[in-house]
Design an enzyme around this catalytic site. Structure first.
Site, PDB file in Angstrom:
ATOM      1  N   CYS A  25       0.848  -1.192   0.000  1.00  0.00           N
ATOM      2  CA  CYS A  25       0.000   0.000   0.000  1.00  0.00           C
ATOM      3  C   CYS A  25       0.882   1.240   0.000  1.00  0.00           C
ATOM      4  O   CYS A  25       2.043   1.190   0.404  1.00  0.00           O
ATOM      5  CB  CYS A  25      -0.837   0.035   1.257  1.00  0.00           C
ATOM      6  SG  CYS A  25      -1.705  -1.483   1.538  1.00  0.00           S
TER       7      CYS A  25
ATOM      8  N   TYR B  69      -5.382 -12.956  -3.748  1.00  0.00           N
ATOM      9  CA  TYR B  69      -4.916 -12.433  -2.460  1.00  0.00           C
ATOM     10  C   TYR B  69      -5.696 -13.089  -1.327  1.00  0.00           C
ATOM     11  O   TYR B  69      -6.911 -12.892  -1.211  1.00  0.00           O
ATOM     12  CB  TYR B  69      -5.109 -10.918  -2.463  1.00  0.00           C
ATOM     13  CG  TYR B  69      -4.656 -10.192  -1.216  1.00  0.00           C
ATOM     14  CD1 TYR B  69      -3.435 -10.474  -0.617  1.00  0.00           C
ATOM     15  CD2 TYR B  69      -5.446  -9.187  -0.656  1.00  0.00           C
ATOM     16  CE1 TYR B  69      -3.014  -9.783   0.509  1.00  0.00           C
ATOM     17  CE2 TYR B  69      -5.032  -8.487   0.469  1.00  0.00           C
ATOM     18  CZ  TYR B  69      -3.810  -8.795   1.051  1.00  0.00           C
ATOM     19  OH  TYR B  69      -3.391  -8.112   2.165  1.00  0.00           O
TER      20      TYR B  69
ATOM     21  N   HIS C 288      -3.054 -11.574   5.217  1.00  0.00           N
ATOM     22  CA  HIS C 288      -3.057 -10.400   6.095  1.00  0.00           C
ATOM     23  C   HIS C 288      -4.363 -10.170   6.841  1.00  0.00           C
ATOM     24  O   HIS C 288      -4.526  -9.121   7.464  1.00  0.00           O
ATOM     25  CB  HIS C 288      -2.735  -9.120   5.282  1.00  0.00           C
ATOM     26  CG  HIS C 288      -1.355  -9.119   4.726  1.00  0.00           C
ATOM     27  ND1 HIS C 288      -1.072  -8.784   3.432  1.00  0.00           N
ATOM     28  CD2 HIS C 288      -0.178  -9.418   5.308  1.00  0.00           C
ATOM     29  CE1 HIS C 288       0.230  -8.876   3.220  1.00  0.00           C
ATOM     30  NE2 HIS C 288       0.793  -9.262   4.349  1.00  0.00           N
TER      31      HIS C 288
ATOM     32  N   ASP D 176       3.194  -9.060   9.773  1.00  0.00           N
ATOM     33  CA  ASP D 176       3.979  -9.161   8.544  1.00  0.00           C
ATOM     34  C   ASP D 176       4.974  -8.007   8.438  1.00  0.00           C
ATOM     35  O   ASP D 176       6.086  -8.191   7.959  1.00  0.00           O
ATOM     36  CB  ASP D 176       3.033  -9.149   7.333  1.00  0.00           C
ATOM     37  CG  ASP D 176       3.662  -9.805   6.123  1.00  0.00           C
ATOM     38  OD1 ASP D 176       4.441 -10.750   6.309  1.00  0.00           O
ATOM     39  OD2 ASP D 176       3.382  -9.374   4.998  1.00  0.00           O
TER      40      ASP D 176
END
Ligand code: ADP
Ligand code: SF4
Length: 691
Positions: free
Chosen positions: A31, A172, A175, A267
């Site tokens: 991001c 995806y 997370h 992470d």
């Protein structure tokens, strides 16, 4: 210089399904707070990484449908055909430098409160949305038709990604930001149908989406699966054993495994909590479960550590988000044998705070981050000087060091004067505090870069006065004298000095960093700063054998570090150290032997006995020098001075990142055109449609 043959392995091409990565440097999706709002800025930023040698450059997550709307966060969107041209430009910018472009397709499901689209969020089960805020919205359990719709949306998005020119298309499932991970998770998935229950059932949706993508675009695009192998929640959460079983079930289906920890705070741990390569125990062994290449991260900045990962068979591709932000040219520097020029990430997560605050992301080490397009700042190139003016930089903290370095790179004659006996200012002091040793990299990189500059002279033990500066004859003077912590309690909650009784022991962070210790055993630390300093000093005081109570007007300790993904870890660490935490309270009076605090809601007061009070509150700029020089403005002309300017904390105290940026900006703008009232950067404006 030719590259060191030890690093040859990093430059080997890697086959990923139908495409080939030119080397093993892989910028994983990350991001950046720009996304669909600042597409030009994001595009140029990605292109520069490809120019810097990353063999694969991926986008951030890209919402594939308007029912996956994570407003207020700014990521990419592929809600319909009209989003394709923006993405096309990203792929082109990456291809221009020979890298592969990856697009992270995301269906956020119950992570998406849909605040903009107002669709009802969907997930595996009826549960409140799992967003960063406690949005009072629930996701509904998807039925078979919803799942069929999701498969169609994902397939359409994959086809659009291919049409936009991407080489790698992501599924995806990581997370805890991805709705697919919620299907994998026993905690979130209570379904009784073929998409819940057994391991086979919970991975079904991931299998289907991966197979669909392969079938749709697999002829020319690689399909990557981003997958979290551990949530660090013990047996309750997704954990290694279960994740390995899941990977076993899907092993050969994707063309690439992109391995992460979940959630994001696990992470992207800060350097305070995890070092380089900290994820190895979680990634080790995955290559044994699949013949497909594996990419993983570890805040790798050392090529030796990268080579070791490849040689030991842990990873095939060296994934990086933060190291590629701090130094977009890291691979190129390894290739050119310029290891010492690498600008190493310090693991502070200021970059993450950009995304968390919906602003273009910034970097402590790389002041050009987010400015590549809008200001035209390239991380490695800077205009040569526009005059023969000589510049004096006063103060060698992050602002002064970066200012002198960048001015030196432009070719100006620079003198850098530092009052103390060491360079680095606040980072030299702060990097000695518990957990902050990586902060020293801010100084080390700049000192190293200036070593070879014959046009930059550094003077230690040189506390300059206004008189001396007037005598020296520099045309431009940058005042980077930093700031000092206040000792009167003024910060956010208390705006007027608090009453401090005579004989009460009050210490500031400056005192503690200068080696002064509280005289007694019982210490109250009052934190109305809310970034890392309060928590770090509380740790230091415990290490010094003190019994510490942390009082703060905020609901939790180091509150702003929610934005750097550290708050949970900081609070856990302080609690485990036995520190008593008193939230929602402000110090209202200091007496000898104790303090008075008040509840921030009711104003109700309580006495708290202590021997010393440490105030982590606001700071004041060290502005006496600039004030004296300003008072002598009439003498500037005779002294040959054209400008005097305060930068960094000396102008207004802020983060280290802000100080580095201030120093860099000064250097970029010296001898540049006068900036008028308009913003000194480009803006991408929303298309105005007919009403
Ligand atoms: P910033 O974060 O803005 O770079 P710092 O507080 O880290 O600020 O650094 C300021 C530096 O300026 C310190 O190292 C301090 O010793 C130095 N300094 C302060 N006053 C003077 C002065 N009059 N002459 C030279 N150096 C100074
Ligand atoms: Fe690394 Fe900090 Fe820069 Fe992020 S902001 S890339 S953590 S140095």
């Amino acid at each position: 210089m030719p590259r060191d043959p030890r690093y040859d392995v990093l430059f080997e091409p890697v086959q990923i399904g139908p495409v080939t990565a030119p080397n093993r440097f892989y910028q994983v999706p990350h991001c950046n707070g720009m996304g669909y709002r600042d597409v030009a800025g994001m595009t140029v930023m990605r292109g520069i990484k490809a120019e810097g040698g990353w063999g694969v450059v991926c986008t951030e997550q890209c919402e594939i449908h308007h029912s996956s709307d994570i407003t207020p966060f700014i990521e990419l969107r592929l809600w319909d055909e009209r989003d394709v041209p923006a993405l096309e430009r990203v792929a082109q910018a990456v291809h221009k430098h020979g890298a592969l472009a990856g697009l992270e397709l995301a269906y956020n499901g119950m992570n998406a409160p849909n605040l903009s689209s107002r669709e009802v969020p969907m997930g595996p089960s009826h549960l409140p949305v799992a967003s960063f805020t406690y949005d009072p919205v629930q996701a509904r359990a998807m039925d078979k038709q919803d799942i069929a719709d999701l498969r169609r949306w994902h397939r359409t998005a994959a086809l659009r990604a291919k049409r936009a020119g991407f080489d790698i298309v992501y599924v995806y499932a990581a997370h805890a930001l991805s709705g697919l991970q919620h299907f994998l998770s026993r905690r979130h998935n209570d379904r009784g149908d073929e998409y819940g229950g057994s391991l086979e059932n919970r991975v079904r949706i991931v299998r289907e989406l991966t197979e669909d993508a392969k079938e749709a675009v697999g002829d020319s695009c690689a399909v990557a699966l981003r997958f979290s192998v551990d949530e660090l929640l013990g047996p309750e959460g997704l954990h290694r054993e279960e994740a390995h079983d899941m990977i076993g079930l899907l092993a050969e289906i994707p063309d690439l495994w992109d391995i992460t920890l979940s959630d994001w705070s696990n992470d992207s741990q800060t350097s305070r909590f995890g070092g380089e390569g900290a994820q190895e125990p979680f990634v080790a062994g995955i290559k044994g479960l699949t013949s497909k290449p594996v990419v993983g991260v570890g805040r790798f900045t050392s090529p030796d550590a990268m080579v070791a990962q490849i040689k030991r068979g842990v990873l095939d591709l060296i994934g990086a988000a933060r190291p590629s932000i701090a130094d977009p040219f890291l691979p190129r520097k390894v290739e050119e044998g310029r290891i010492e020029d690498i600008r190493e990430c310090i693991g502070c997560n200021i970059c993450v705070s950009g995304d968390m605050t919906m602003s273009p992301n910034r970097c402590t080490q790389n002041p050009t981050k987010g400015e590549e397009w809008r200001r035209g700042w390239h991380p490695e190139r800077i205009a040569t000087k526009a005059s023969d003016a000589k510049v004096l930089v006063v103060g060698a903290g992050p602002a002064g060091l970066e200012c002198a370095r960048a001015l030196g790179a432009r070719g100006y004659e620079v003198a850098l004067a530092e009052a103390g006996m060491e360079l680095g200012g606040r980072v030299a002091k702060e990097c000695r505090l518990p957990g902050l040793s990586a902060w020293g990299r801010v100084r080390d990189h700049r000192v190293q870069q200036m070593q070879n500059m014959t046009n930059v002279e550094t003077y230690l033990d040189s506390r300059l006065t206004a008189e001396q500066i007037l005598e020296f004859g520099f045309e431009h003077v940058a005042i980077a004298t930093g700031a000092s912590w206040r000792r009167d309690g003024v910060a956010r909650f208390i705006l007027r000095p608090i009453s401090i009784a005579e004989g009460a022991e009050v210490l500031t962070p400056d005192d503690l960093m200068a080696g002064k210790a509280p005289s007694g055993k019982r210490v109250v630390l009052y934190d109305d700063d809310h970034y890392y300093m309060g928590g770090v000093l509380a740790e230091l005081l415990v290490a010094q054998g003190r019994k510490v109570t942390l009082v703060t007007p905020a609901p939790d300790v180091s509150n702003w570090t929610h934005n750097t993904l550290e708050q949970g870890r900081i609070q856990t660490r302080l609690l485990e150290l036995g520190i008593a935490i008193e939230p929602h309270r402000a110090v209202t009076a200091v007496r000898a032997g104790g303090i008075e605090t008040a509840c921030v809601f009711t104003g109700r007061k309580t006495e708290l006995a202590c021997d010393s009070l440490v105030l982590v509150t606001a700071r004041l700029p060290n502005e006496s020098l600039i004030q004296e020089l300003t008072a002598k403005r009439d003498a500037w002309k005779d002294a040959g001075i054209l400008s005097v300017k305060a930068i960094g904390d000396a102008l207004a105290p802020a983060t280290i990142a802000v100080a580095v940026y201030a120093g860099h900006r000064y250097a970029r703008e010296l001898d540049g055109p006068e900036t008028g009232d308009d913003p000194p950067f480009k803006r991408e404006l929303t298309e105005v449609l007919p009403l």
